[in-house]
Scaffold this active site. Structure first.
Site, PDB file in Angstrom:
ATOM      1  CD  GLU A  40      41.724  39.797  47.390  1.00  0.00           C
ATOM      2  OE1 GLU A  40      42.390  40.538  46.656  1.00  0.00           O
ATOM      3  OE2 GLU A  40      40.638  40.125  47.882  1.00  0.00           O
ATOM      4  CD  GLU A  61      36.938  42.783  42.882  1.00  0.00           C
ATOM      5  OE1 GLU A  61      36.488  43.437  41.927  1.00  0.00           O
ATOM      6  OE2 GLU A  61      37.468  43.301  43.878  1.00  0.00           O
TER       7      GLU A  61
END
Length: 1002
Positions: free
Chosen positions: A179, A270
């Site tokens: 990522e 996140e």
């Protein structure tokens, strides 16, 4: 133990609609529901962990074991370009910068890894992780497809590829995803396309993902589009000064997903797991951040994620660690505790307990991995009796299992409400509960109410308003552990099977058998322990209050074959239930022995549900003797109860006082006769840093342009005085909370202070006039001109780290240094600069790395390193401060011995005085800069230092560089403190603290 076997779950996935992949591997696939690994659908429940913020690789298994014990199955890991590629052409994956030790530890723990190599990572680290040399050597805009920026990250990304390729899930490793994060700057799409090309032209085959910092729909389609899009969210924000003030939950996440990437699983790379704290005397500290994002926040906001149908989640941070040395960006201090579930000193918090209750539910509930979002109370898809309640309905389309996720309509409310809920079940539409009056929600509470829920191999719960903690098969029986708050009433309808052996007789538990198939169980208020509800030849049903449930663990019993023996679903579906200990790290069954490993904080009652037929249970290798009577009242078979006591040695562990300090001056640069001939001549007239000087003569005095980006940098400006000069103007840039002290010859002039007061009144640079005291100048005389030329200097300048990019990519090219210099008459003839020895290319301490040291004389000499001989130094206690109570810098060094017995985890901190004084401390332990104490601002006074940095059985060196910033006495104090004693620990912690060597130092 999952409700289905591995083969059964694989069959279920194969019956699903067509799965997608990236065309490079079918080992990692996905659909609109979830990820599918090796043919098995998973719910990725993960937490962020930055290994470089815990620079002791032998402690990484400790964090991974705690993550696994909480029921999580993954970690997300930022790698740090600045650490791995500290100078052009240099790639370093040794020691704490390494990835392979992490990958091996993750395989051993059974934890998947989402690797996040950036190159830009943000993460409250200097320059957002961009290598410091890039910020001065690259002319093109950072984080775009500028040709020189593209060239700059090639070595780093190829290093990541080389380290990772053999550890992808396709190779039997833990890495399932790669990522990176990017804002939508001009040139960003091309930048992403270039990054993707590098990965696609390599042996990396796992999917590439993206973390969108807002609901911008970036990189879903078009140039630079990634395989799986994800959203970043911090809904509680970062105001730790008001930890009881909540923001409402976000209500559009499901709709946003459906309108953005509906064919992909809903991913939050996140999600807020804590908050960072700022500088300043009013900054509250991380315990307040832990309240702001506490267990009730996790309960409400994480369930809200579930209610949006998200199936890939990672919480930032699950363990924050320490931003030692020059790692922090200028907005934060040394501690990166982050108010996370695992504290900086690696202890467990009440947030961890709530995370565990959720994690074990998810691990137990594979029906939840594939659900359709059917609606909520605002769409009339769910009916509640009280408008103060809000619920979302999710349902597995294959099994019909339902999940009603309820919270208060006003999610910030602290009131208690009650309601009834209409649910759809295999028995028809029901209004529940039916025997107890209501479902109760305390203030800031959420619940998952299950319907048609399968536990174990085939047992059924028609519905339950009590929460599910654990469901599985143990010893051939279907086992269910429900829980609820002790001041609330709950209800479950379960189909009992098998020959009854035990049944609850408590007055707080009632049974209503309305037919031969189902039994309604009422749990009244007042339950404060574990209760055996039903025990038969085929089932074991348990109930506990929420607090007691939080003391239970479900360690995974590893499998014996295949590439993934330690991974739930993939190598094993076997677990046991263990209640009581502070932590249960691991469990194995060998023959007829169950071996448990874990930690104790105090003596506890050990409760175990295990397969029948075991002859022995051991705790950390020691046999445990059962309380047979208590065990038989727990379960007819497989139950075990005993008392675990800590050893007597636990009470005798102590740390010494820090005494016998040795002292030496560390600012000879202000003394007559000091030569800076070996320093770097600061004569650049051009720079790639896009923030020009304000005034001066055209010379560039930015530290990074001379390889001095980190920590303290000293500048020396020379001029030939006429005797008429009265002052100098200096514009100094150092970032939030910086400082710069200025001397003329040996005369202290003043200190220029940056500022940050709880993230307000931010001052990153100053512009001050410094007046020359009478008699401080050396006017031009025959043999004195040279002396004058070397007499004006300002230093030290404290560089607090480079900016993150924010809305401007080149913000990380911070102009740290002097942005303006001008005498009131005359000109400077020469400037010289000195930072850490060797700059970012030839620094001698390759193990601790580029961010560890600064440019103080004592640092350059190696005074902070263990083994440096201070026997000739003066004896002076740290609390006495500098001699003569003047501004300056001195080094204090002492040693102390520790003798911590093996088999204990003993977190230790160094604690400074809680006073406000004009001093700063650069604090080294065994050569590692473990903290910056800024006594004029605060708030940090407590500095945890991990075993491995500390030698727990031997001699340790602590060095304090004390910078007094005013002509006044300062009196810092420092003491060791034990933060806890835990019998057990991860064991085999290795220290790697290279000794002093004069090589490369001057």
């Amino acid at each position: 133990m999952t409700a289905r076997s591995v083969n059964e779950e694989t069959t279920l996935v194969n019956q699903a609609p067509q799965l997608s992949n990236n065309g490079r591997t079918d080992v990692v696939q996905w659909d609109n529901y979830s990820l599918v690994l090796n043919g098995q659908r998973i719910f990725l429940y993960s937490g962020e962990f930055h290994t470089w913020r815990l620079p002791v690789p032998s402690l990484w298994p400790d964090i991974l074991q705690k993550v696994k014990a909480a029921g999580l199955n993954g970690i997300s890991v930022y790698t740090h370009w600045g650490l791995n590629n500290p100078s052009p052409g240099v790639i370093d994956f040794e020691d704490y910068r390494g990835l392979q030790p992490l990958f091996e530890a993750a395989k051993e723990a059974g934890i998947w890894i989402v690797l996040r190599p950036g190159p830009y990572i943000n993460a409250e680290t200097t320059a957002g992780g961009i290598a410091h040399w890039v910020t001065s050597q690259v002319a093109g805009m950072l984080r775009t497809n500028a040709s020189d920026y593209t060239a700059s990250w090639q070595d780093y990304i190829h290093g990541i590829i080389n380290e990772t390729a053999n550890y992808q899930i396709t190779e039997g490793g833990p890495v399932i995803d790669n990522e990176y994060t990017q804002y939508g700057f001009a040139g960003a799409a091309g930048y992403f396309a270039d990054l993707e090309a590098d990965y696609h032209n390599s042996s990396v085959v796992v999917p590439l993902t993206y973390n969108d910092p807002g609901e911008g729909r970036n990189f879903v389609n078009g140039t630079g589009a990634v395989d799986i899009y994800g959203l970043d969210a911090y809904p509680q924000a970062f105001d730790c000064s008001h930890p009881e003030v909540w923001n409402p939950v976000v209500t559009n996440w499901h709709d946003y997903h459906e309108n953005t990437n509906p064919s992909q699983p809903w991913y939050f790379p996140e999600f807020q797991g804590g908050a960072f704290d700022a500088w300043g005397p009013t900054a509250p500290g991380y315990e307040a951040c832990r309240v702001l994002t506490g267990a009730n926040f996790e309960n409400v906001f994480y369930h809200t994620l579930w209610a949006s149908n998200a199936k890939l989640l990672s919480f930032y941070m699950v363990y924050g660690g320490t931003s030692w040395g020059a790692l922090p960006f200028h907005g934060v201090y040394t501690s990166y505790d982050y108010g996370s579930s695992i504290a900086e000193n690696r202890t467990l918090t009440d947030k961890y307990t709530e995370l565990k209750r959720q994690g074990l539910f998810l691990r137990s509930s594979p029906e939840f991995y594939k659900t359709d979002w059917l609606g909520n109370t605002s769409t009339s898809a769910v009916t509640v009796s009280n408008p103060a309640a809000f619920a979302v309905h999710l349902r597995n389309p294959d099994t019909g299992a339902g999940f009603y996720i309820a919270r208060q309509t006003n999610s910030t409310s602290t009131a208690t409400i009650s309601f009834q809920l209409d649910v759809q079940t295999s028995a028809g539409s029901l209004t529940i509960p039916r025997t107890v009056p209501n479902i109760t929600l305390s203030g800031r509470q959420s619940k998952v109410i299950v319907t048609d829920y399968t536990f174990g191999s085939s047992s059924k719960v028609l519905y339950s308003t009590a929460s599910v903690m654990y469901a599985g098969v143990i010893g051939g029986r279907d086992v269910l552990l429900l829980y609820g708050d002790s001041d609330q009433e709950h209800e479950a309808v379960i189909t009992f099977t098998g020959t009854p052996l035990l049944k609850a007789s408590s007055s707080e538990v009632a049974f209503d058998c309305q037919n031969d198939k189902e039994t309604t169980i009422s749990f009244l208020s007042g339950i404060n322990d574990l209760i055996t509800v039903y025990d038969s030849s085929t089932q074991l049903i348990l109930y506990a209050d929420t607090t007691t449930a939080g003391t239970f663990w479900a360690p995974v019993i590893p499998g014996s074959t295949g590439d993934f023996p330690n991974y739930w679903q993939f190598g094993t579906n076997t677990s046991v239930l263990v209640g009581g200990p502070y932590l249960v790290r691991n469990a194995t069954i060998e023959g007829r022995t169950l071996a448990l490993q874990g930690d104790l904080e105090t003596g506890v009652r050990l409760t175990v549900i295990a397969p029948p037929g075991l002859d022995e249970i051991t705790w950390n290798g020691v046999p445990v003797f059962a309380d047979v009577q208590a065990a038989t009242s727990l379960s007819s078979v497989g139950g075990f109860v005993a008392q675990l006591e800590t050893k007597q040695a636990m009470t005798g562990i102590s740390v010494p006082a820090l005494t016998n300090w040795k002292y030496a001056n560390s600012l000879p640069e202000i003394q007559a006769g000091f030569s800076d001939a070996n320093w770097t001549l600061a004569n650049h007239t051009t720079t790639n840093i896009p923030f020009p000087p304000y005034y001066g003569d055209g010379r560039i005095l930015y530290g990074c342009d001379y390889e001095y980006c980190e920590n303290i940098v000293l500048w020396r400006g020379h001029f030939n005085a006429t005797g008429n000069e009265k002052s100098v103007n200096l514009s100094i840039n150092g970032g939030e909370a910086f400082a710069a002290s200025v001397w003329l010859n040996d005369q202290f002039l003043n200190t220029s202070y940056g500022n940050s007061t709880n993230n307000a009144n931010i001052l990153e640079e100053t512009d001050d006039k410094f007046y020359f005291p009478s008699g401080s100048l050396l006017p031009n005389q025959d043999n004195v001109i040279t002396i004058v030329q070397v007499r004006l200097r300002h230093g030290p300048t404290d560089n607090m780290g480079l900016n993150e990019t924010g809305d401007t990519p080149d913000a990380s090219k911070s102009p740290r240094g002097v942005r303006g210099f001008q005498l009131d008459s005359g000109n400077f003839s020469e400037w010289r600069v000195q930072g850490k020895i060797g700059g970012y290319t030839n620094y001698p301490d390759r193990l601790r790395g580029v961010f560890n040291e600064g440019g103080l004389f004592g640092e350059r000499q190696g005074w902070h390193l263990p083994g440096y001989d201070t026997s000739s130094w003066a004896s002076r206690d740290l609390s006495q401060g500098l001699s003569n109570a003047t501004a300056g810098v001195g080094f204090f060094v002492t040693t102390f011995n520790l003798s911590i017995p093996t088999g204990y985890d003993v977190p230790i901190s160094f604690n400074f005085d809680n006073s406000t004084q004009p001093y700063r401390v650069y604090f080294y332990v065994n050569g590692w800069m473990m903290g910056k104490r800024v006594a004029n601002l605060g708030p940090q006074i407590k500095f945890p230092v991990q075993e491995g940095i500390l030698n727990y059985n031997g001699t340790n060196t602590v060095a304090v560089a004390l910078w007094a910033m005013e002509d006044t006495a300062v009196s810092p104090t420092l003491e060791l403190a034990i933060d806890g004693v835990y019998e057990g620990g991860v064991g085999a912690v290795v220290a790697n603290n290279p000794q002093y060597s004069p090589a490369g130092r001057y």
